[in-house]
Design a protein around this motif. Sequence first.
Motif, PDB file in Angstrom:
ATOM      1  N   MET A 192       0.808  -1.202   0.000  1.00  0.00           N
ATOM      2  CA  MET A 192       0.000   0.000   0.000  1.00  0.00           C
ATOM      3  C   MET A 192       0.853   1.269   0.000  1.00  0.00           C
ATOM      4  O   MET A 192       0.325   2.359  -0.165  1.00  0.00           O
ATOM      5  CB  MET A 192      -0.920   0.015   1.225  1.00  0.00           C
ATOM      6  CG  MET A 192      -1.906  -1.130   1.277  1.00  0.00           C
ATOM      7  SD  MET A 192      -3.074  -1.095  -0.090  1.00  0.00           S
ATOM      8  CE  MET A 192      -4.069  -2.530   0.318  1.00  0.00           C
ATOM      9  N   SER A 193       2.154   1.144   0.204  1.00  0.00           N
ATOM     10  CA  SER A 193       2.974   2.336   0.412  1.00  0.00           C
ATOM     11  C   SER A 193       3.001   3.267  -0.787  1.00  0.00           C
ATOM     12  O   SER A 193       3.264   4.458  -0.638  1.00  0.00           O
ATOM     13  CB  SER A 193       4.400   1.935   0.784  1.00  0.00           C
ATOM     14  OG  SER A 193       4.992   1.187  -0.263  1.00  0.00           O
ATOM     15  N   GLN A 198       0.316   3.718  -2.771  1.00  0.00           N
ATOM     16  CA  GLN A 198      -1.021   4.229  -3.028  1.00  0.00           C
ATOM     17  C   GLN A 198      -1.225   5.574  -2.331  1.00  0.00           C
ATOM     18  O   GLN A 198      -0.798   5.773  -1.196  1.00  0.00           O
ATOM     19  CB  GLN A 198      -2.088   3.244  -2.556  1.00  0.00           C
ATOM     20  CG  GLN A 198      -2.214   2.015  -3.424  1.00  0.00           C
ATOM     21  CD  GLN A 198      -3.477   1.241  -3.124  1.00  0.00           C
ATOM     22  OE1 GLN A 198      -4.301   1.628  -2.295  1.00  0.00           O
ATOM     23  NE2 GLN A 198      -3.651   0.121  -3.807  1.00  0.00           N
ATOM     24  N   VAL A 202      -4.207   8.291  -1.205  1.00  0.00           N
ATOM     25  CA  VAL A 202      -5.642   8.491  -0.998  1.00  0.00           C
ATOM     26  C   VAL A 202      -5.863   9.895  -0.456  1.00  0.00           C
ATOM     27  O   VAL A 202      -5.127  10.359   0.414  1.00  0.00           O
ATOM     28  CB  VAL A 202      -6.228   7.423  -0.045  1.00  0.00           C
ATOM     29  CG1 VAL A 202      -5.499   7.393   1.281  1.00  0.00           C
ATOM     30  CG2 VAL A 202      -7.715   7.650   0.198  1.00  0.00           C
ATOM     31  N   ALA A 217      -6.446   4.879   7.173  1.00  0.00           N
ATOM     32  CA  ALA A 217      -5.799   4.758   5.866  1.00  0.00           C
ATOM     33  C   ALA A 217      -4.293   4.925   5.988  1.00  0.00           C
ATOM     34  O   ALA A 217      -3.516   4.207   5.345  1.00  0.00           O
ATOM     35  CB  ALA A 217      -6.381   5.791   4.903  1.00  0.00           C
ATOM     36  N   ARG A 257      -0.936   3.548   3.345  1.00  0.00           N
ATOM     37  CA  ARG A 257      -1.196   4.444   2.220  1.00  0.00           C
ATOM     38  C   ARG A 257      -0.688   5.852   2.533  1.00  0.00           C
ATOM     39  O   ARG A 257      -0.730   6.299   3.680  1.00  0.00           O
ATOM     40  CB  ARG A 257      -2.689   4.498   1.919  1.00  0.00           C
ATOM     41  CG  ARG A 257      -3.270   3.192   1.396  1.00  0.00           C
ATOM     42  CD  ARG A 257      -4.777   3.298   1.236  1.00  0.00           C
ATOM     43  NE  ARG A 257      -5.348   2.136   0.575  1.00  0.00           N
ATOM     44  CZ  ARG A 257      -5.727   1.025   1.207  1.00  0.00           C
ATOM     45  NH1 ARG A 257      -5.589   0.928   2.512  1.00  0.00           N
ATOM     46  NH2 ARG A 257      -6.236   0.007   0.522  1.00  0.00           N
ATOM     47  N   THR A 272      -1.578   9.250   2.827  1.00  0.00           N
ATOM     48  CA  THR A 272      -2.917   9.769   3.078  1.00  0.00           C
ATOM     49  C   THR A 272      -2.898  11.277   3.161  1.00  0.00           C
ATOM     50  O   THR A 272      -2.242  11.859   4.039  1.00  0.00           O
ATOM     51  CB  THR A 272      -3.487   9.172   4.375  1.00  0.00           C
ATOM     52  OG1 THR A 272      -3.494   7.741   4.260  1.00  0.00           O
ATOM     53  CG2 THR A 272      -4.897   9.668   4.624  1.00  0.00           C
ATOM     54  N   ASP A 331      -4.876   7.318  -6.066  1.00  0.00           N
ATOM     55  CA  ASP A 331      -5.472   5.985  -6.134  1.00  0.00           C
ATOM     56  C   ASP A 331      -6.879   5.921  -5.561  1.00  0.00           C
ATOM     57  O   ASP A 331      -7.623   4.991  -5.892  1.00  0.00           O
ATOM     58  CB  ASP A 331      -4.580   4.985  -5.389  1.00  0.00           C
ATOM     59  CG  ASP A 331      -3.221   4.847  -6.050  1.00  0.00           C
ATOM     60  OD1 ASP A 331      -3.086   4.031  -6.975  1.00  0.00           O
ATOM     61  OD2 ASP A 331      -2.303   5.591  -5.647  1.00  0.00           O
TER      62      ASP A 331
END
Length: 280
Positions: free
Chosen positions: A1-2, A4, A6, A23, A28, A30, A82
């Motif tokens: 997830m690093s 991505q 959001v 999140a 992610r 964030t 993403d």
Amino acid sequence: MSSQVVLITGTSSGIGLAAAVAAAQSGRRTVATLRDPARADALRKAADAAGAELDIRRLDVTDPASVTAAIDGVIADYGRLDALVNNAGAGHVGTLENETVEDVRRVMEVNFFGVVQTSKAALPHLRATGGRLITVSSVGGVVGQPFNEAYCAAKFAVEGFMESLAPVAATTGVTVSVVEPGAVATEFVNNIGFDIEQAVAAAGPYGDALRAYIARTVEQFSSSSAQTPAEAAAAVMLALDAEQPAFRIQTSDWARTFTGTKLADVDGSAVQGMTGGWVR
């Protein structure tokens, strides 16, 4: 997830704050946005307590220039987007005869057009990543509720818009979901924004009905069925994490039962019978 990225709107408190922290904890990148960065103290405190790293930025969903600047800034800094989580919104209690059409327009502006504006700015970048467009709606986006005409109209609009957009967006690889919370502890009392006794006194012929509605709703928001913001935010994380998330995601069994009443109510009598009891 690093890798991505959001972006979440409306993160100063409640579900938005909890979703931003969750999140970030998931790995992610964030971007937690809010209309007034001066109100980010609770967000920073929660992130620090959770060991979560947030990128906190300004985004006012009712200001097109602010929306564009925030989305462009994310792309400039990270090169991708993403997921967008539309969470910003505002509660509203009132009934048509006692408020102006401008009051209704203001509710629509933040709760519906703000979602449309931010989603439009994000979609080209979500297409590029095969991303997720997630909107926090409400059980009030399915079931119309007394003294919530404007608020439910806005949430109905959000759900109709996203339900119509979802198959179109899917042809380009973008997944669209709406999250439907029920009562979240303390939010109703904190966010309705008026003095209850003053509102009842000013409600004229609707005073008794308003008092009954508020009494029932305050009880609901303080009952065992009310969720914490973190519990409701878990549904946002499901929409982010699931390989194929559902379009409509309720945050609790209570919310599923409540919305299910409407979705199975072909002639409207079940909902009218249920909500009519709230104002008597």
